[in-house]
Scaffold this motif. Sequence first.
Motif, PDB file in Angstrom:
ATOM      1  N   MET A   1       0.851  -1.170   0.000  1.00 50.77           N
ATOM      2  CA  MET A   1       0.000   0.000   0.000  1.00 50.77           C
ATOM      3  C   MET A   1       0.895   1.229   0.000  1.00 50.77           C
ATOM      4  SD  MET A   1      -3.105   1.072   2.500  1.00 50.77           S
ATOM      5  CE  MET A   1      -2.311   0.726   4.022  1.00 50.77           C
ATOM      6  N   ASN A   2       0.495   2.225  -0.769  1.00 52.41           N
ATOM      7  CA  ASN A   2       1.335   3.418  -0.843  1.00 52.41           C
ATOM      8  C   ASN A   2       1.137   4.303   0.384  1.00 52.41           C
ATOM      9  OD1 ASN A   2      -0.881   5.158  -1.222  1.00 52.41           O
ATOM     10  ND2 ASN A   2      -0.861   4.836  -3.420  1.00 52.41           N
ATOM     11  N   GLY A   3       2.084   5.175   0.604  1.00 56.32           N
ATOM     12  CA  GLY A   3       2.098   6.023   1.784  1.00 56.32           C
ATOM     13  C   GLY A   3       0.913   6.961   1.886  1.00 56.32           C
ATOM     14  N   ILE A   4       0.417   7.454   0.756  1.00 52.45           N
ATOM     15  CA  ILE A   4      -0.688   8.411   0.814  1.00 52.45           C
ATOM     16  C   ILE A   4      -1.958   7.738   1.330  1.00 52.45           C
ATOM     17  CG2 ILE A   4      -1.413   8.135  -1.588  1.00 52.45           C
ATOM     18  CD1 ILE A   4      -1.375  11.437   0.369  1.00 52.45           C
ATOM     19  N   SER A   5      -2.189   6.493   0.957  1.00 49.72           N
ATOM     20  CA  SER A   5      -3.378   5.788   1.442  1.00 49.72           C
ATOM     21  C   SER A   5      -3.324   5.621   2.953  1.00 49.72           C
ATOM     22  CB  SER A   5      -3.508   4.414   0.776  1.00 49.72           C
ATOM     23  OG  SER A   5      -3.749   4.557  -0.595  1.00 49.72           O
ATOM     24  N   GLN A   6      -2.157   5.265   3.468  1.00 53.01           N
ATOM     25  CA  GLN A   6      -2.015   5.129   4.911  1.00 53.01           C
ATOM     26  C   GLN A   6      -2.173   6.470   5.607  1.00 53.01           C
ATOM     27  OE1 GLN A   6       1.690   3.025   5.587  1.00 53.01           O
ATOM     28  NE2 GLN A   6       0.520   1.199   6.116  1.00 53.01           N
ATOM     29  N   LYS A   7      -1.550   7.501   5.063  1.00 51.60           N
ATOM     30  CA  LYS A   7      -1.653   8.832   5.676  1.00 51.60           C
ATOM     31  C   LYS A   7      -3.100   9.303   5.713  1.00 51.60           C
ATOM     32  CE  LYS A   7       3.013  10.242   4.480  1.00 51.60           C
ATOM     33  NZ  LYS A   7       3.843  10.984   3.555  1.00 51.60           N
ATOM     34  N   LEU A   8      -3.814   9.121   4.616  1.00 50.98           N
ATOM     35  CA  LEU A   8      -5.218   9.537   4.578  1.00 50.98           C
ATOM     36  C   LEU A   8      -6.070   8.700   5.524  1.00 50.98           C
ATOM     37  CD1 LEU A   8      -5.661  10.163   0.755  1.00 50.98           C
ATOM     38  CD2 LEU A   8      -5.567  11.882   2.570  1.00 50.98           C
ATOM     39  N   GLY A   9      -5.796   7.408   5.574  1.00 49.26           N
ATOM     40  CA  GLY A   9      -6.542   6.540   6.481  1.00 49.26           C
ATOM     41  C   GLY A   9      -6.386   6.960   7.925  1.00 49.26           C
ATOM     42  N   TYR A  10      -5.143   7.160   8.336  1.00 51.40           N
ATOM     43  CA  TYR A  10      -4.899   7.556   9.727  1.00 51.40           C
ATOM     44  C   TYR A  10      -5.339   8.993   9.991  1.00 51.40           C
ATOM     45  CZ  TYR A  10      -2.615   3.132  10.540  1.00 51.40           C
ATOM     46  OH  TYR A  10      -2.376   1.789  10.669  1.00 51.40           O
ATOM     47  N   ALA A  11      -5.216   9.861   9.010  1.00 48.97           N
ATOM     48  CA  ALA A  11      -5.689  11.243   9.184  1.00 48.97           C
ATOM     49  C   ALA A  11      -7.201  11.281   9.398  1.00 48.97           C
ATOM     50  CB  ALA A  11      -5.297  12.095   7.980  1.00 48.97           C
ATOM     51  N   GLY A  12      -7.897  10.314   8.816  1.00 45.28           N
ATOM     52  CA  GLY A  12      -9.339  10.246   9.002  1.00 45.28           C
ATOM     53  C   GLY A  12      -9.745   9.985  10.440  1.00 45.28           C
ATOM     54  N   LEU A  13      -8.796   9.557  11.262  1.00 43.51           N
ATOM     55  CA  LEU A  13      -9.084   9.339  12.681  1.00 43.51           C
ATOM     56  C   LEU A  13      -9.123  10.646  13.468  1.00 43.51           C
ATOM     57  CD1 LEU A  13      -6.859   6.227  13.438  1.00 43.51           C
ATOM     58  CD2 LEU A  13      -9.353   6.291  13.139  1.00 43.51           C
ATOM     59  N   ILE A  14      -8.475  11.679  12.957  1.00 46.76           N
ATOM     60  CA  ILE A  14      -8.368  12.934  13.710  1.00 46.76           C
ATOM     61  C   ILE A  14      -9.738  13.482  14.122  1.00 46.76           C
ATOM     62  CG2 ILE A  14      -7.605  15.352  13.600  1.00 46.76           C
ATOM     63  CD1 ILE A  14      -5.221  14.284  11.856  1.00 46.76           C
ATOM     64  N   PRO A  15     -10.711  13.589  13.203  1.00 50.20           N
ATOM     65  CA  PRO A  15     -12.026  14.083  13.647  1.00 50.20           C
ATOM     66  C   PRO A  15     -12.703  13.150  14.648  1.00 50.20           C
ATOM     67  CG  PRO A  15     -11.806  14.321  11.283  1.00 50.20           C
ATOM     68  CD  PRO A  15     -10.645  13.484  11.741  1.00 50.20           C
ATOM     69  N   PHE A  16     -12.551  11.834  14.482  1.00 48.95           N
ATOM     70  CA  PHE A  16     -13.134  10.912  15.455  1.00 48.95           C
ATOM     71  C   PHE A  16     -12.592  11.195  16.851  1.00 48.95           C
ATOM     72  CE2 PHE A  16     -14.137   7.936  11.882  1.00 48.95           C
ATOM     73  CZ  PHE A  16     -15.476   7.721  12.191  1.00 48.95           C
ATOM     74  N   VAL A  17     -11.282  11.283  16.962  1.00 48.94           N
ATOM     75  CA  VAL A  17     -10.645  11.504  18.265  1.00 48.94           C
ATOM     76  C   VAL A  17     -11.031  12.876  18.819  1.00 48.94           C
ATOM     77  CG1 VAL A  17      -8.427  11.760  19.449  1.00 48.94           C
ATOM     78  CG2 VAL A  17      -8.748   9.907  17.781  1.00 48.94           C
ATOM     79  N   PHE A  18     -10.947  13.896  17.980  1.00 51.08           N
ATOM     80  CA  PHE A  18     -11.262  15.257  18.426  1.00 51.08           C
ATOM     81  C   PHE A  18     -12.701  15.353  18.926  1.00 51.08           C
ATOM     82  CE2 PHE A  18     -13.022  19.463  17.471  1.00 51.08           C
ATOM     83  CZ  PHE A  18     -12.252  20.221  18.328  1.00 51.08           C
ATOM     84  N   PHE A  19     -13.652  14.880  18.123  1.00 50.28           N
ATOM     85  CA  PHE A  19     -15.058  14.997  18.517  1.00 50.28           C
ATOM     86  C   PHE A  19     -15.382  14.119  19.720  1.00 50.28           C
ATOM     87  CE2 PHE A  19     -15.810  16.204  13.888  1.00 50.28           C
ATOM     88  CZ  PHE A  19     -15.867  17.567  14.166  1.00 50.28           C
ATOM     89  N   ALA A  20     -14.793  12.923  19.803  1.00 49.46           N
ATOM     90  CA  ALA A  20     -15.048  12.055  20.953  1.00 49.46           C
ATOM     91  C   ALA A  20     -14.542  12.698  22.239  1.00 49.46           C
ATOM     92  CB  ALA A  20     -14.395  10.690  20.743  1.00 49.46           C
ATOM     93  N   LEU A  21     -13.337  13.243  22.184  1.00 44.94           N
ATOM     94  CA  LEU A  21     -12.793  13.914  23.368  1.00 44.94           C
ATOM     95  C   LEU A  21     -13.593  15.162  23.711  1.00 44.94           C
ATOM     96  CD1 LEU A  21      -8.956  13.468  22.797  1.00 44.94           C
ATOM     97  CD2 LEU A  21     -10.463  12.189  24.367  1.00 44.94           C
ATOM     98  N   SER A  22     -14.087  15.842  22.692  1.00 50.06           N
ATOM     99  CA  SER A  22     -14.922  17.026  22.926  1.00 50.06           C
ATOM    100  C   SER A  22     -16.242  16.645  23.601  1.00 50.06           C
ATOM    101  CB  SER A  22     -15.194  17.761  21.618  1.00 50.06           C
ATOM    102  OG  SER A  22     -13.989  18.262  21.067  1.00 50.06           O
ATOM    103  N   VAL A  23     -16.816  15.522  23.188  1.00 48.42           N
ATOM    104  CA  VAL A  23     -18.032  15.033  23.841  1.00 48.42           C
ATOM    105  C   VAL A  23     -17.730  14.737  25.302  1.00 48.42           C
ATOM    106  CG1 VAL A  23     -19.697  13.125  23.961  1.00 48.42           C
ATOM    107  CG2 VAL A  23     -19.094  14.102  21.740  1.00 48.42           C
ATOM    108  N   LEU A  24     -16.640  14.052  25.534  1.00 51.27           N
ATOM    109  CA  LEU A  24     -16.249  13.690  26.900  1.00 51.27           C
ATOM    110  C   LEU A  24     -16.004  14.932  27.752  1.00 51.27           C
ATOM    111  CD1 LEU A  24     -15.774  11.105  28.522  1.00 51.27           C
ATOM    112  CD2 LEU A  24     -13.365  11.274  27.913  1.00 51.27           C
ATOM    113  N   ALA A  25     -15.508  15.994  27.130  1.00 53.67           N
ATOM    114  CA  ALA A  25     -15.243  17.249  27.848  1.00 53.67           C
ATOM    115  C   ALA A  25     -16.511  18.066  28.080  1.00 53.67           C
ATOM    116  CB  ALA A  25     -14.218  18.082  27.076  1.00 53.67           C
ATOM    117  N   GLY A  26     -17.635  17.581  27.553  1.00 46.83           N
ATOM    118  CA  GLY A  26     -18.900  18.262  27.807  1.00 46.83           C
ATOM    119  C   GLY A  26     -19.358  19.222  26.734  1.00 46.83           C
ATOM    120  N   SER A  27     -18.716  19.224  25.586  1.00 43.09           N
ATOM    121  CA  SER A  27     -19.129  20.106  24.496  1.00 43.09           C
ATOM    122  C   SER A  27     -20.556  19.772  24.051  1.00 43.09           C
ATOM    123  CB  SER A  27     -18.173  19.952  23.311  1.00 43.09           C
ATOM    124  OG  SER A  27     -18.683  20.640  22.208  1.00 43.09           O
TER     125      SER A  27
END
Length: 138
Positions: A1-27
């Motif tokens: 698998m090429n590097g861009i596919s991996q980078k995009l795949g893992y970058a797609g986690l950023i909103p999941f983590v951000f929004f989940a932590l924001s929910v936990l913080a009471g947003s």
Amino acid sequence: MNGISQKLGYAGLIPFVFFALSVLAGSTWALDFFTLYSALILSFMAGACWGVMQAHRDHVSSAELGLSIGVFLWGWLMYFVPHIAGLPGLLLGYWVLVWLERQPVFRQSYKRDYRTMRWTLTLVVSACHAVAFWGLLT
């Protein structure tokens, strides 16, 4: 698998983590965004599965094709139900796709490193759903 596919795949986690932590913080807004993003990604992944199966139509059943479309529709239904049902429902959709991707056509189509990445992404997405659900309950 090429590097861009991996980078995009893992970058797609950023909103999941951000929004989940924001929910936990009471947003107050984060749960809606988390659910929307999850529904979008689940739909995208279901469409990707459908595309692989269409490319190898002689190796898949109509039920498998229907399941990928069903997961797409399920994801959107889960967007419109209350979060208490929608979050677990979306998570179920991701695990249905994991099961679907264990079928022979995917093992032949996806290289091992992609399958490993998908497993890792699904585990992190699952953890984010659990965190968001916990934040919903607290």
